[in-house]
Motif scaffolding. Structure first.
Motif, PDB file in Angstrom:
ATOM      1  N   TYR A  75     -13.964 -14.568   4.148  1.00  0.00           N
ATOM      2  CA  TYR A  75     -13.263 -15.037   5.349  1.00  0.00           C
ATOM      3  C   TYR A  75     -12.858 -13.878   6.263  1.00  0.00           C
ATOM      4  CZ  TYR A  75      -9.794 -17.668   8.082  1.00  0.00           C
ATOM      5  OH  TYR A  75      -9.082 -18.262   9.096  1.00  0.00           O
ATOM      6  N   ASP A 118      -3.360 -13.472  -0.665  1.00  0.00           N
ATOM      7  CA  ASP A 118      -3.228 -14.291  -1.877  1.00  0.00           C
ATOM      8  C   ASP A 118      -3.244 -15.773  -1.503  1.00  0.00           C
ATOM      9  OD1 ASP A 118      -3.144 -12.135  -3.556  1.00  0.00           O
ATOM     10  OD2 ASP A 118      -0.969 -12.127  -3.802  1.00  0.00           O
ATOM     11  N   ALA A 119      -2.585 -16.093  -0.380  1.00  0.00           N
ATOM     12  CA  ALA A 119      -2.550 -17.496   0.054  1.00  0.00           C
ATOM     13  C   ALA A 119      -3.958 -18.009   0.325  1.00  0.00           C
ATOM     14  CB  ALA A 119      -1.680 -17.643   1.297  1.00  0.00           C
ATOM     15  N   LEU A 120      -4.806 -17.179   0.907  1.00  0.00           N
ATOM     16  CA  LEU A 120      -6.199 -17.603   1.155  1.00  0.00           C
ATOM     17  C   LEU A 120      -6.869 -18.024  -0.143  1.00  0.00           C
ATOM     18  CD1 LEU A 120      -7.630 -14.948   3.650  1.00  0.00           C
ATOM     19  CD2 LEU A 120      -7.440 -17.397   4.044  1.00  0.00           C
ATOM     20  N   THR A 121      -6.665 -17.207  -1.191  1.00  0.00           N
ATOM     21  CA  THR A 121      -7.286 -17.516  -2.482  1.00  0.00           C
ATOM     22  C   THR A 121      -6.796 -18.870  -2.995  1.00  0.00           C
ATOM     23  OG1 THR A 121      -7.334 -15.159  -2.942  1.00  0.00           O
ATOM     24  CG2 THR A 121      -7.700 -16.611  -4.809  1.00  0.00           C
ATOM     25  N   THR A 122      -5.482 -19.123  -2.837  1.00  0.00           N
ATOM     26  CA  THR A 122      -4.955 -20.403  -3.336  1.00  0.00           C
ATOM     27  C   THR A 122      -5.404 -21.572  -2.458  1.00  0.00           C
ATOM     28  OG1 THR A 122      -2.902 -20.347  -2.047  1.00  0.00           O
ATOM     29  CG2 THR A 122      -2.882 -19.222  -4.176  1.00  0.00           C
ATOM     30  N   LEU A 123      -5.940 -21.268  -1.288  1.00  0.00           N
ATOM     31  CA  LEU A 123      -6.396 -22.329  -0.388  1.00  0.00           C
ATOM     32  C   LEU A 123      -7.931 -22.430  -0.388  1.00  0.00           C
ATOM     33  CD1 LEU A 123      -3.849 -21.615   2.474  1.00  0.00           C
ATOM     34  CD2 LEU A 123      -3.886 -23.628   1.013  1.00  0.00           C
ATOM     35  N   SER A 124      -8.519 -22.148  -1.542  1.00  0.00           N
ATOM     36  CA  SER A 124      -9.965 -22.328  -1.759  1.00  0.00           C
ATOM     37  C   SER A 124     -10.815 -21.495  -0.814  1.00  0.00           C
ATOM     38  CB  SER A 124     -10.362 -23.801  -1.592  1.00  0.00           C
ATOM     39  OG  SER A 124      -9.517 -24.622  -2.326  1.00  0.00           O
ATOM     40  N   THR A 125     -10.325 -20.326  -0.424  1.00  0.00           N
ATOM     41  CA  THR A 125     -11.071 -19.477   0.506  1.00  0.00           C
ATOM     42  C   THR A 125     -11.146 -18.062  -0.049  1.00  0.00           C
ATOM     43  OG1 THR A 125     -10.296 -20.815   2.346  1.00  0.00           O
ATOM     44  CG2 THR A 125     -11.138 -18.634   2.894  1.00  0.00           C
TER      45      THR A 125
END
Lengths: 262, 258
Positions: free
Chosen positions: A145, A133-140
């Motif tokens: 990825y 989920d953090a990846l999604t919030t970090l534009s990735t």
């Protein structure tokens, strides 16, 4: 009475539906991951990491498997072929068995245990600790990825591993041939290369690419969909290894039928 | 843009998982540059609401607007562009284990190619200093940090790309009271410095009063009270007052199996 007959049928039906749903979900997952290979950006750093992990760090286990398989194959062939005075065929049997079947299948099973489990555990842990989920919030995009680079790396790395496995397996057979079975080295090698055809090697390498894709796909899919903490990650890891092993054997038959079926 | 349009607006947001109705018509307005604290018991739907705002979970019904635009009906590219303006601090930090701290902190800037890898190290040192960490921490891995340091790094990561909306999911959970107060102070500093709009979820009343301009209470999937965070504990709403005082007796009954 009706329930006695209908209940098992209903359970069978539910199982069949669940299997179809899972197969569909895996196929859609694979298609989405593949689509990211053709849409920038591509995460080369993740690709390189996965490639080194598969191609370099799996080398010892695959090499040992190949060497011992070649040695066993030479010994077993000798005990069988000696009954028909056909010892001269041992070298060709070893090389054809290794390049067509044993090299790709055994290397893939070893890589399934090592890399499939590692992908499932790493991505599964990322799932249950919110890192995906953090990846999604970090534009990735997590598929771009985490999944796409691993699929590509495994598909490219496996044929290279299998090529090394083929060479080492033949060397294992040759070693037993000259040390234990009293073959002349040059004659053994001549027999090996005389009977080896390009399609033997190429078919094995194509199988290896398919098996690499399967291992990476099942590892990433099981990890990506894991739930429920440590137990869920453990379950995902087991499922990844079991499912990829079964799929490797099933696809091996299918590919053999395509390449060599009458 | 009209001044009276809330920065974030939720209307009738509903979400069920199987038969469990987690969000049951959430209505909430968060004004621009305000810090809103969401209170509520465990399992009341607070984190699900945040994930709906972030687009990580699709609500079954309702409207979520950011700057007056309905984000649920936006094309995917627009939605992704909007998410670029949102920072999130996850409950457990959700730092990437395989990357050093500096790369975690500048992950978004690197992903958006707004910065080179060489410049990212300097930027990370700058942002780490803002959350009270030495530049040398940047070379460590998350597993080498204490819980408090991990929260600070997660906060640094959330603010590094200078978002104009920041979401905090239980930022002080699992920390001692002093470290909790330190993190709260850093959150307030970061939010004010960036001029951002913030939504924080917390169970910690002291933290809620320190972080929040406004507060809202979520109970059984609905917002049952909103008001100034300073009033928590004497709002006149029995649900909020019981929760704020941590009293066992009151209208909120814990579901216990006997």
């Amino acid at each position: 009475m009706g329930a006695l007959i209908l209940d098992p049928l209903a359970a069978l039906g539910r199982g069949a539906f669940a299997a179809c749903r899972t197969a569909g979900a895996v196929a859609l997952f694979a298609l989405e991951a593949l689509s990211h290979l053709f849409r920038p950006p591509f995460h080369w750093r993740m690709f390189a990491r996965a490639f080194v992990e598969i191609a370099w760090f799996s080398l010892p286990v695959v090499a040992l498997t190949a060497v011992f398989t070649g040695m066993v194959l030479a010994l077993q062939s000798y005990t069988g072929f000696a009954r028909f005075n056909a010892q001269s065929a041992i070298a060709s049997v070893v090389v054809i068995s290794l390049t067509r079947e044993l090299g790709p299948v055994l290397a893939a099973l070893m890589v399934a245990g090592r890399i499939g489990a590692s992908f499932a555990a790493e991505i599964g842990t990322m799932r249950v600790t919110d890192q995906i989920d953090a990846l999604t919030t970090l534009s990735t995009n997590p598929m771009k990825y985490l999944v796409a680079p691993r699929l590509l790396a495994a598909t490219i790395a496996m044929p290279l591993l299998v090529l090394v496995a083929d060479i080492l397996g033949v060397m294992g057979g040759w070693l037993i041939g000259i040390v234990k079975l009293n073959f002349v080295s040059a004659a053994y090698l001549k027999s090996t290369f005389d009977f080896l055809q390009t399609e033997d090697v190429v078919s094995g390498l194509v199988k290896a690419a398919v098996f690499g894709f399967i291992v990476a796909l099942m590892g990433t899919w099981c990890g990506y969909n894991s739930r429920g903490g440590a137990q869920g990650v453990g379950g995902a890891t087991t499922t990844a290894v079991v499912a990829s092993s079964i799929l490797i054997l099933a696809f091996d038959y299918g590919l053999t039928e395509i390449f060599f079926g009458q | 843009m009209k001044q009276d349009v809330p920065k974030i607006r939720l209307r009738g947001v509903r979400k069920a998982f199987g038969t469990k109705q987690v969000l049951d018509g959430i209505d909430l307005d968060v004004a621009a540059r305000h810090s809103m604290v969401i209170l509520g018991g465990s399992g009341s739907g607070k984190s699900v609401m945040l994930k709906c705002i972030l687009g990580l979970i699709e609500p079954d019904e309702g409207v979520i607007e950011i700057d007056g635009e309905d984000v649920l009906r936006m094309p995917r590219r627009e939605r992704e562009a909007l998410n670029d303006r949102i920072g999130m601090l996850f409950q457990n930090g959700a730092l990437f284990d395989s990357l050093p701290v500096w790369e975690n902190v500048c992950f978004k800037l690197l992903a958006q190619k707004r910065i080179s890898r060489a410049a990212a190290r300097d930027k990370a040192a700058e942002v780490l200093a803002q959350v009270g960490l030495a530049a040398s921490v940047g070379d460590l891995y998350p597993s080498e940090l204490s819980g408090g340091m991990q929260k600070r790094v997660a906060l640094a990561r959330a603010v590094a790309a200078q978002p104009d909306i920041i979401l905090f999911d239980e930022p002080t959970t699992g920390l001692d009271p002093i470290m909790g107060a330190v993190i709260d102070g850093l959150i307030v500093d970061c939010v004010r410095r960036l001029g951002a709009t913030a939504i924080s979820i917390t169970h910690d009343m002291a933290s809620a009063r320190r972080i929040g301009d406004d507060a809202a209470m979520i109970h059984k999937g609905r917002i049952v009270w909103t008001g100034p965070a300073a009033n928590l504990g004497h709002t006149g709403n029995d649900l909020v007052d019981q929760f704020a005082r941590g009293e066992r007796e009151g209208p909120i009954q814990m579901e216990l199996r006997r």
